[in-house]
Scaffold this motif. Structure first.
Motif, PDB file in Angstrom:
ATOM      1  N   SER A 103       0.867  -1.179   0.000  1.00  0.00           N
ATOM      2  CA  SER A 103       0.000   0.000   0.000  1.00  0.00           C
ATOM      3  C   SER A 103       0.896   1.217   0.000  1.00  0.00           C
ATOM      4  O   SER A 103       1.803   1.321   0.830  1.00  0.00           O
ATOM      5  CB  SER A 103      -0.867   0.028   1.263  1.00  0.00           C
ATOM      6  N   ARG A 104       0.629   2.118  -0.927  1.00  0.00           N
ATOM      7  CA  ARG A 104       1.423   3.352  -0.918  1.00  0.00           C
ATOM      8  C   ARG A 104       1.005   4.155   0.305  1.00  0.00           C
ATOM      9  O   ARG A 104      -0.178   4.345   0.573  1.00  0.00           O
ATOM     10  CB  ARG A 104       1.196   4.140  -2.203  1.00  0.00           C
ATOM     11  N   GLN A 105       1.996   4.584   1.040  1.00  0.00           N
ATOM     12  CA  GLN A 105       1.713   5.218   2.332  1.00  0.00           C
ATOM     13  C   GLN A 105       2.900   6.072   2.736  1.00  0.00           C
ATOM     14  O   GLN A 105       4.016   5.567   2.836  1.00  0.00           O
ATOM     15  CB  GLN A 105       1.472   4.120   3.383  1.00  0.00           C
ATOM     16  N   ALA A 106       2.656   7.354   2.960  1.00  0.00           N
ATOM     17  CA  ALA A 106       3.744   8.225   3.422  1.00  0.00           C
ATOM     18  C   ALA A 106       3.871   8.109   4.936  1.00  0.00           C
ATOM     19  O   ALA A 106       2.898   7.829   5.622  1.00  0.00           O
ATOM     20  CB  ALA A 106       3.459   9.668   3.026  1.00  0.00           C
ATOM     21  N   PRO A 107       5.077   8.352   5.456  1.00  0.00           N
ATOM     22  CA  PRO A 107       5.223   8.389   6.912  1.00  0.00           C
ATOM     23  C   PRO A 107       4.373   9.523   7.497  1.00  0.00           C
ATOM     24  O   PRO A 107       4.101  10.513   6.812  1.00  0.00           O
ATOM     25  CB  PRO A 107       6.708   8.681   7.117  1.00  0.00           C
ATOM     26  N   GLU A 108       4.009   9.347   8.747  1.00  0.00           N
ATOM     27  CA  GLU A 108       3.205  10.363   9.436  1.00  0.00           C
ATOM     28  C   GLU A 108       4.181  11.289  10.174  1.00  0.00           C
ATOM     29  O   GLU A 108       4.995  10.809  10.960  1.00  0.00           O
ATOM     30  CB  GLU A 108       2.339   9.615  10.457  1.00  0.00           C
ATOM     31  N   PRO A 109       4.127  12.587   9.938  1.00  0.00           N
ATOM     32  CA  PRO A 109       5.100  13.494  10.564  1.00  0.00           C
ATOM     33  C   PRO A 109       5.032  13.456  12.095  1.00  0.00           C
ATOM     34  O   PRO A 109       3.993  13.148  12.666  1.00  0.00           O
ATOM     35  CB  PRO A 109       4.696  14.871  10.047  1.00  0.00           C
ATOM     36  N   PRO A 111      19.456  19.615   9.748  1.00  0.00           N
ATOM     37  CA  PRO A 111      18.020  19.661  10.083  1.00  0.00           C
ATOM     38  C   PRO A 111      17.161  18.984   9.009  1.00  0.00           C
ATOM     39  O   PRO A 111      16.235  18.235   9.346  1.00  0.00           O
ATOM     40  CB  PRO A 111      17.734  21.157  10.171  1.00  0.00           C
ATOM     41  N   GLU A 112      17.492  19.190   7.741  1.00  0.00           N
ATOM     42  CA  GLU A 112      16.714  18.561   6.666  1.00  0.00           C
ATOM     43  C   GLU A 112      16.864  17.036   6.724  1.00  0.00           C
ATOM     44  O   GLU A 112      15.892  16.292   6.553  1.00  0.00           O
ATOM     45  CB  GLU A 112      17.211  19.091   5.314  1.00  0.00           C
ATOM     46  N   GLY A 113      18.089  16.577   6.988  1.00  0.00           N
ATOM     47  CA  GLY A 113      18.335  15.136   7.083  1.00  0.00           C
ATOM     48  C   GLY A 113      17.553  14.514   8.224  1.00  0.00           C
ATOM     49  O   GLY A 113      16.946  13.445   8.069  1.00  0.00           O
ATOM     50  N   VAL A 114      17.548  15.186   9.362  1.00  0.00           N
ATOM     51  CA  VAL A 114      16.841  14.645  10.537  1.00  0.00           C
ATOM     52  C   VAL A 114      15.335  14.620  10.278  1.00  0.00           C
ATOM     53  O   VAL A 114      14.636  13.671  10.663  1.00  0.00           O
ATOM     54  CB  VAL A 114      17.206  15.454  11.809  1.00  0.00           C
ATOM     55  N   GLU A 115      14.829  15.647   9.590  1.00  0.00           N
ATOM     56  CA  GLU A 115      13.409  15.647   9.210  1.00  0.00           C
ATOM     57  C   GLU A 115      13.100  14.428   8.323  1.00  0.00           C
ATOM     58  O   GLU A 115      12.049  13.800   8.433  1.00  0.00           O
ATOM     59  CB  GLU A 115      13.057  16.929   8.427  1.00  0.00           C
ATOM     60  N   THR A 116      14.042  14.099   7.449  1.00  0.00           N
ATOM     61  CA  THR A 116      13.867  12.946   6.567  1.00  0.00           C
ATOM     62  C   THR A 116      13.863  11.646   7.368  1.00  0.00           C
ATOM     63  O   THR A 116      13.023  10.771   7.165  1.00  0.00           O
ATOM     64  CB  THR A 116      14.992  12.909   5.514  1.00  0.00           C
ATOM     65  N   ARG A 146       9.773  14.627   6.110  1.00  0.00           N
ATOM     66  CA  ARG A 146      10.063  15.161   4.783  1.00  0.00           C
ATOM     67  C   ARG A 146      10.485  13.975   3.925  1.00  0.00           C
ATOM     68  O   ARG A 146      11.227  13.096   4.370  1.00  0.00           O
ATOM     69  CB  ARG A 146      11.215  16.151   4.945  1.00  0.00           C
ATOM     70  N   LEU A 147       9.974  13.964   2.701  1.00  0.00           N
ATOM     71  CA  LEU A 147      10.320  12.838   1.822  1.00  0.00           C
ATOM     72  C   LEU A 147      11.487  13.219   0.936  1.00  0.00           C
ATOM     73  O   LEU A 147      11.437  14.247   0.259  1.00  0.00           O
ATOM     74  CB  LEU A 147       9.120  12.502   0.930  1.00  0.00           C
ATOM     75  N   PRO A 148      12.520  12.400   0.904  1.00  0.00           N
ATOM     76  CA  PRO A 148      13.627  12.719   0.005  1.00  0.00           C
ATOM     77  C   PRO A 148      13.203  12.503  -1.449  1.00  0.00           C
ATOM     78  O   PRO A 148      12.323  11.689  -1.736  1.00  0.00           O
ATOM     79  CB  PRO A 148      14.715  11.727   0.412  1.00  0.00           C
ATOM     80  N   ALA A 167      20.155   5.096  11.530  1.00  0.00           N
ATOM     81  CA  ALA A 167      19.930   6.234  12.426  1.00  0.00           C
ATOM     82  C   ALA A 167      18.813   5.931  13.404  1.00  0.00           C
ATOM     83  O   ALA A 167      17.966   5.064  13.150  1.00  0.00           O
ATOM     84  CB  ALA A 167      19.560   7.478  11.611  1.00  0.00           C
ATOM     85  N   ALA A 168      18.821   6.658  14.507  1.00  0.00           N
ATOM     86  CA  ALA A 168      17.697   6.662  15.446  1.00  0.00           C
ATOM     87  C   ALA A 168      17.373   8.114  15.746  1.00  0.00           C
ATOM     88  O   ALA A 168      18.285   8.908  15.999  1.00  0.00           O
ATOM     89  CB  ALA A 168      18.059   5.921  16.731  1.00  0.00           C
ATOM     90  N   VAL A 169      16.096   8.459  15.656  1.00  0.00           N
ATOM     91  CA  VAL A 169      15.683   9.818  16.019  1.00  0.00           C
ATOM     92  C   VAL A 169      14.577   9.744  17.063  1.00  0.00           C
ATOM     93  O   VAL A 169      13.728   8.855  17.037  1.00  0.00           O
ATOM     94  CB  VAL A 169      15.161  10.634  14.804  1.00  0.00           C
ATOM     95  N   ALA A 170      14.615  10.696  17.976  1.00  0.00           N
ATOM     96  CA  ALA A 170      13.509  10.852  18.925  1.00  0.00           C
ATOM     97  C   ALA A 170      12.433  11.664  18.227  1.00  0.00           C
ATOM     98  O   ALA A 170      12.739  12.528  17.401  1.00  0.00           O
ATOM     99  CB  ALA A 170      13.999  11.574  20.170  1.00  0.00           C
ATOM    100  N   THR A 171      11.173  11.364  18.515  1.00  0.00           N
ATOM    101  CA  THR A 171      10.073  12.038  17.819  1.00  0.00           C
ATOM    102  C   THR A 171       9.572  13.273  18.557  1.00  0.00           C
ATOM    103  O   THR A 171       8.850  14.078  17.985  1.00  0.00           O
ATOM    104  CB  THR A 171       8.877  11.089  17.655  1.00  0.00           C
TER     105      THR A 171
END
Ligand code: AMP
Ligand code: MG
Length: 479
Positions: A20-26, A53-58, A63-65, A153-157
């Protein structure tokens, strides 16, 4: 700084019913917790751009690359023996496939990226604990030389997830040869969708087993890869904990680190997973379970093996019957160097089991017992001195017969017997500190585990088994 990723999304080109095409939820407030710079570079990604900052958003899914085609994969699976015809990525989004400078292809997936059509009752999220755990353990597995998905990578939300309590949310960026599972084949088999099965088999053959020509050959290649993988797990005392068919990669990588654990004290019946009540996935049962899972793969592939069902069953059964020998050979390959052997002799399995039996009788520490041998010490913690002396005499005679000196045996053993494994109590302590805002223990543990075979004298404390109060008896799926 712009993040540029060389995508070529072969899975997204498969028929629509594969996903299923599905974008991540911000998420609210992404913050980088860990970035695997060497892996980024190997993939041809700029670590500085990923950390920007742009990379971490990705990495958080905000943000979609360019070139990404986000989707959730459909799959089925046998979970603890019971068949579930529809599972699928309930909290993971495949952004696409990265082609590295060396030409290798890798899935780039965000785990914990929000709800998908396969989420059922779940929230599509992950909390910090399992994200850091998978980061540490998968990277340790890689450093041990064992095929595995990896952590980029690991990011906190900046958001909370609700489990038994409120917990900090996180997203893991996972890299895999692919995320095709035994359960992916089962998904189409149960729907009697032979066209999709065929397309999936072609995809897997082209991607992972280009040397194979027939689906039966591919089955054989998957069998061999799983035999090697499970034997290598056993060689480092690893228990996967949830060897369901949806957690079995057809590429032969370790995947889906849930309630996994490395043995401290050795006993083949050891189970850690809180959800494995009956010991189905105990340390010593993993080869049996692997072949059970592969029998499910073989069953799904029957229509592609031969249009005549009887003949297909015969061919698939013959392939499966080859598994015990494949596993035995792979197990010997994993354990012979652990006792310093460089050649093969009848009786080697008995010799190795002789030591393992002594260890099991007193639950001697798996890692330290073998490392003692590698560092020229008598495995000091074994209390059965008479048993150990008798075994040592047999072992020395075996080494003498192949002409391996003690120094050469030790050098060989130091490349097969790690000094450092991700011990549960250390992993738990690193997670607890990270929850309290201190990432230093996580980073230190990660660094030690990156060189598991080196003596690292300054890190000796990381070799210690848990003290009585520190033992972790149960691990949780921790979704
Ligand atoms: P796992 O235990 O990670 O192998 O997951 C088994 C199944 O449950 C998979 O289909 C997952 O996508 C799904 N799942 C696990 N945790 C969650 C969650 N928090 N939200 C949605 N789906 C989930
Ligand atoms: Mg899974």
């Amino acid at each position: 700084m712009t993040l540029s990723i060389r995508f070529d999304n072969s899975y997204a080109r498969l028929p629509d019913r594969f996903f299923s095409r599905q974008a991540p939820e911000p998420v609210r407030a992404p913050r980088l917790l860990a970035l695997n710079r060497p892996l980024a570079e190997a993939l041809g990604l700029d670590p500085e751009a990923l950390a920007s900052p742009e990379g971490v958003e990705t990495l958080a899914g905000n943000r979609l690359p360019e070139g990404a085609e986000p989707l959730a994969q459909a799959y089925a699976g046998h979970q603890f023996g019971g068949f579930v015809p529809q599972l699928g990525d309930g909290r993971a989004i495949l952004l696409g496939e990265v082609v590295a400078p060396d030409g290798t292809r890798h899935d780039l997936q965000l785990k914990g990226a929000g709800r998908t059509p396969y989420s059922r009752m779940g929230d599509g999220r992950a909390w910090l604990g399992p994200v850091l755990r998978e980061y540490l353990v998968s990277e340790a597995m890689h450093a041990l030389g064992i095929p595995t998905t990896r952590a980029l990578a690991a990011v906190a939300t900046g958001e909370e997830v609700i489990r038994e309590t409120r917990l900090p949310g996180a997203v893991l960026t996972r890299i895999a040869a692919s995320h095709v599972r035994v359960g992916t084949f089962q998904y189409f088999a149960v729907r009697k969708d032979t066209d999709a099965l065929e397309a999936l088999a072609r995809h897997v053959m082209a991607r992972h087993y280009p040397e194979t020509e027939t689906v039966l050959d591919m089955l054989g290649a998957v069998l061999a890869a799983q035999a090697r993988l499970v034997a290598q797990w056993m060689g480092v005392g690893f228990i996967h904990g949830v060897m369901n068919t949806d957690n079995t990669s057809v590429a032969g990588e370790t995947i889906d680190y849930g309630p996994c654990a490395f043995l401290d004290g050795y006993h083949p019946d050891t189970v850690f997973s809180s959800i494995d009540q009956f010991g189905r996935y105990a340390y010593g049962r993993q080869a049996d379970i692997a072949v059970w899972n592969l029998a499910q793969l073989a069953t799904a592939l029957l229509p592609l093996i031969d249009p005549d069902r009887e003949r297909a069953i015969e061919a698939a059964t013959a392939a499966l019957h080859g598994f015990p020998d494949l596993f035995k050979a792979a197990w010997l390959d994993a354990f012979r160097p652990k006792i310093g052997l460089g050649t093969a002799e009848d009786g080697d399995a008995e010799l190795i089991h002789g030591l393992l039996d002594l260890m099991a009788a007193e639950r001697a520490d798996f890692t330290n017992t073998f490392r003692d041998l590698a560092e020229g010490r008598s495995p000091g913690r074994l209390r059965d001195r008479a048993g150990l002396e008798a075994w040592t005499a047999r072992w020395q005679a075996r080494l003498d017969r192949e002409g391996t000196s003690p120094t050469a045996a030790q050098a060989r053993m130091r490349t097969a017997n790690p000094a450092y494994i991700p011990r549960n109590h250390r992993v738990e302590a690193a997670i607890a500190a990270a929850r309290a805002g201190d990432l230093a223990p996580f980073e230190q543990l990660h660094q030690v585990l990156a060189r598991p075979f080196d003596a690292q004298d300054e890190a000796r404390a990381f070799r210690a088994p848990p003290a009585p109060g520190e033992e972790v008896r149960q691990t949780f799926c921790g979704t």
